[in-house]
Design a protein around this motif. Structure first.
Motif, mmCIF file in Angstrom:
data_model
loop_
_atom_site.group_PDB
_atom_site.id
_atom_site.type_symbol
_atom_site.label_atom_id
_atom_site.label_comp_id
_atom_site.label_asym_id
_atom_site.label_seq_id
_atom_site.Cartn_x
_atom_site.Cartn_y
_atom_site.Cartn_z
ATOM 1 N N PRO A 1 0.801 -1.225 0.000
ATOM 2 C CA PRO A 1 0.000 0.000 0.000
ATOM 3 C C PRO A 1 0.836 1.278 0.000
ATOM 4 O O PRO A 1 0.467 2.260 -0.640
ATOM 5 C CB PRO A 1 -0.813 -0.114 1.307
ATOM 6 N N LYS A 2 1.962 1.267 0.707
ATOM 7 C CA LYS A 2 2.801 2.457 0.774
ATOM 8 C C LYS A 2 3.378 2.792 -0.601
ATOM 9 O O LYS A 2 3.369 3.955 -1.021
ATOM 10 C CB LYS A 2 3.936 2.246 1.781
ATOM 11 N N LYS A 3 3.866 1.764 -1.304
ATOM 12 C CA LYS A 3 4.432 1.993 -2.637
ATOM 13 C C LYS A 3 3.349 2.416 -3.632
ATOM 14 O O LYS A 3 3.579 3.273 -4.496
ATOM 15 C CB LYS A 3 5.129 0.720 -3.133
ATOM 16 N N VAL A 4 2.163 1.798 -3.514
ATOM 17 C CA VAL A 4 1.060 2.148 -4.401
ATOM 18 C C VAL A 4 0.653 3.602 -4.199
ATOM 19 O O VAL A 4 0.464 4.358 -5.157
ATOM 20 C CB VAL A 4 -0.151 1.217 -4.163
ATOM 21 N N THR A 5 0.534 4.028 -2.938
ATOM 22 C CA THR A 5 0.160 5.407 -2.633
ATOM 23 C C THR A 5 1.185 6.389 -3.171
ATOM 24 O O THR A 5 0.837 7.433 -3.751
ATOM 25 C CB THR A 5 0.021 5.599 -1.104
ATOM 26 N N GLN A 6 2.472 6.056 -3.007
ATOM 27 C CA GLN A 6 3.534 6.925 -3.508
ATOM 28 C C GLN A 6 3.485 7.014 -5.027
ATOM 29 O O GLN A 6 3.633 8.094 -5.591
ATOM 30 C CB GLN A 6 4.899 6.379 -3.070
ATOM 31 N N TRP A 7 3.264 5.872 -5.694
ATOM 32 C CA TRP A 7 3.189 5.856 -7.166
ATOM 33 C C TRP A 7 2.018 6.705 -7.652
ATOM 34 O O TRP A 7 2.158 7.492 -8.594
ATOM 35 C CB TRP A 7 3.028 4.413 -7.653
ATOM 36 N N LYS A 8 0.869 6.559 -7.004
ATOM 37 C CA LYS A 8 -0.311 7.322 -7.409
ATOM 38 C C LYS A 8 -0.069 8.823 -7.255
ATOM 39 O O LYS A 8 -0.476 9.620 -8.104
ATOM 40 C CB LYS A 8 -1.525 6.899 -6.591
ATOM 41 N N ARG A 9 0.602 9.195 -6.179
ATOM 42 C CA ARG A 9 0.885 10.612 -5.963
ATOM 43 C C ARG A 9 1.817 11.147 -7.028
ATOM 44 O O ARG A 9 1.601 12.231 -7.585
ATOM 45 C CB ARG A 9 1.516 10.802 -4.577
ATOM 46 N N GLU A 10 2.862 10.383 -7.337
ATOM 47 C CA GLU A 10 3.811 10.801 -8.365
ATOM 48 C C GLU A 10 3.126 10.933 -9.719
ATOM 49 O O GLU A 10 3.369 11.894 -10.464
ATOM 50 C CB GLU A 10 4.957 9.789 -8.448
ATOM 51 N N GLN A 11 2.276 9.971 -10.053
ATOM 52 C CA GLN A 11 1.571 10.007 -11.332
ATOM 53 C C GLN A 11 0.564 11.150 -11.397
ATOM 54 O O GLN A 11 0.375 11.776 -12.441
ATOM 55 C CB GLN A 11 0.860 8.673 -11.569
ATOM 56 N N SER A 12 -0.073 11.422 -10.270
ATOM 57 C CA SER A 12 -1.022 12.524 -10.202
ATOM 58 C C SER A 12 -0.317 13.857 -10.454
ATOM 59 O O SER A 12 -0.796 14.696 -11.227
ATOM 60 C CB SER A 12 -1.695 12.538 -8.833
ATOM 61 N N LEU A 13 0.817 14.050 -9.818
ATOM 62 C CA LEU A 13 1.599 15.270 -10.027
ATOM 63 C C LEU A 13 2.082 15.376 -11.472
ATOM 64 O O LEU A 13 2.014 16.448 -12.089
ATOM 65 C CB LEU A 13 2.798 15.294 -9.071
ATOM 66 N N LYS A 14 2.557 14.257 -12.014
ATOM 67 C CA LYS A 14 3.060 14.246 -13.386
ATOM 68 C C LYS A 14 1.962 14.585 -14.381
ATOM 69 O O LYS A 14 2.149 15.417 -15.279
ATOM 70 C CB LYS A 14 3.645 12.868 -13.709
ATOM 71 N N ARG A 15 0.804 13.942 -14.222
ATOM 72 C CA ARG A 15 -0.306 14.170 -15.148
ATOM 73 C C ARG A 15 -0.803 15.611 -15.063
ATOM 74 O O ARG A 15 -1.090 16.244 -16.078
ATOM 75 C CB ARG A 15 -1.439 13.187 -14.851
ATOM 76 N N THR A 16 -0.888 16.136 -13.845
ATOM 77 C CA THR A 16 -1.352 17.514 -13.678
ATOM 78 C C THR A 16 -0.375 18.499 -14.306
ATOM 79 O O THR A 16 -0.782 19.455 -14.975
ATOM 80 C CB THR A 16 -1.539 17.842 -12.182
ATOM 81 N N LYS A 17 0.908 18.262 -14.130
ATOM 82 C CA LYS A 17 1.915 19.157 -14.707
ATOM 83 C C LYS A 17 1.857 19.139 -16.222
ATOM 84 O O LYS A 17 1.991 20.178 -16.878
ATOM 85 C CB LYS A 17 3.317 18.749 -14.227
ATOM 86 N N GLU A 18 1.639 17.955 -16.798
ATOM 87 C CA GLU A 18 1.607 17.813 -18.256
ATOM 88 C C GLU A 18 0.332 18.388 -18.866
ATOM 89 O O GLU A 18 0.371 18.994 -19.939
ATOM 90 C CB GLU A 18 1.714 16.330 -18.629
ATOM 91 N N ARG A 19 -0.796 18.200 -18.173
ATOM 92 C CA ARG A 19 -2.076 18.528 -18.789
ATOM 93 C C ARG A 19 -2.719 19.813 -18.276
ATOM 94 O O ARG A 19 -3.501 20.436 -18.975
ATOM 95 C CB ARG A 19 -3.053 17.366 -18.589
ATOM 96 N N ARG A 20 -2.434 20.170 -17.024
ATOM 97 C CA ARG A 20 -3.021 21.373 -16.429
ATOM 98 C C ARG A 20 -1.965 22.094 -15.623
ATOM 99 O O ARG A 20 -1.943 22.069 -14.401
ATOM 100 C CB ARG A 20 -4.217 21.008 -15.545
ATOM 101 N N GLU A 21 -1.069 22.768 -16.327
ATOM 102 C CA GLU A 21 0.033 23.451 -15.664
ATOM 103 C C GLU A 21 -0.465 24.511 -14.691
ATOM 104 O O GLU A 21 0.172 24.780 -13.673
ATOM 105 C CB GLU A 21 0.970 24.079 -16.694
ATOM 106 N N ASP A 22 -1.640 25.092 -14.992
ATOM 107 C CA ASP A 22 -2.204 26.093 -14.086
ATOM 108 C C ASP A 22 -2.524 25.486 -12.721
ATOM 109 O O ASP A 22 -2.218 26.076 -11.679
ATOM 110 C CB ASP A 22 -3.461 26.725 -14.698
#
Length: 230
Positions: free
Chosen positions: A200-221
């Protein structure tokens, strides 16, 4: 919760109420949604609810009388926390607004139509104005349903898994991480190993990283706002 929607074209509102999470919430008596036809409240002998704008210009304007009559009828029956108008020049509706409104007891949503409504309605009756984007629609019925749907799905019990709403995009200011389901390999495309790890700890960390990455790529604002606040 009770939501009253006032419309010049009420037939446009029926379909979205008969399906999915909104219907589920209605069936469970978690929310009442009542649709009001402006024509039922006009005093015009020809049943008109619109007229030409003073000062000239194209288009028609919803007149004040039927709107005042309908809203006054409703507010005589109960108190309302918000009287919302859907308008292109309103505040862009976002998840924070949905969260706030989901905690209210009684809400009225007035749908704009034609060229708009007599400004005296907005000045005297409306407490909040929302747009769903920088474009113009035929009327405010679709925005009203978008707002209603966004509110209703947050009511405890409306969704099968109430915790699901907490993981949605925008709840924490970011876009959601990618999601996968079975099978773990499809046409040679594999689910990321971390999601199969059972950690669960690794999954949560991965989801957070992916969430940040996707937001930066698609909604920089959104990404810049999130980084500034955190």
């Amino acid at each position: 919760m009770r939501i009253d929607i006032i419309s010049a074209v009420p037939a446009l509102l029926q379909g979205p109420l008969d399906h999915s999470i909104v219907k589920n919430a209605i069936d469970k008596d978690l929310v009442e949604i009542h649709i009001h036809d402006l024509r039922d409240h006009t005093e015009d002998k020809h049943n008109k609810i619109d007229d030409y704008p003073y000062g000239g210009g194209a288009g028609m304007v919803l007149t004040a009388q039927p709107i005042f009559s309908c809203i006054e009828m409703l507010t005589d029956e109960r108190e309302y926390d918000e009287i919302i108008f859907t308008a292109p020049d309103g505040k862009v509706f976002d998840q924070a607004d949905a969260n706030t409104l989901s905690l209210k007891k009684n809400i009225i949503i007035l749908c704009g139509h034609y060229k708009g409504v007599d400004q005296r309605v907005r000045d005297a009756l409306i407490t909040s104005e929302y747009s769903i984007g920088d474009y113009v629609l035929s009327g405010g019925e679709l925005p009203a349903m978008v707002i209603a749907d966004a509110i209703v799905r947050l009511i405890p019990g409306a969704m099968g898994d109430s915790a699901s709403a907490l993981d949605d995009s925008f709840q924490d200011g970011l876009l959601d991480a990618p999601v996968y389901t079975r099978p773990n390999t499809f046409k040679g495309l594999k689910v990321p190993e971390v999601l199969l790890s059972g950690d669960p700890k690794k999954v949560t960390q991965w989801k957070r990283e992916q969430s940040l990455k996707r937001t930066k790529e698609r909604r920089e604002d959104l990404y810049k706002k999130f980084k500034k606040e955190h």
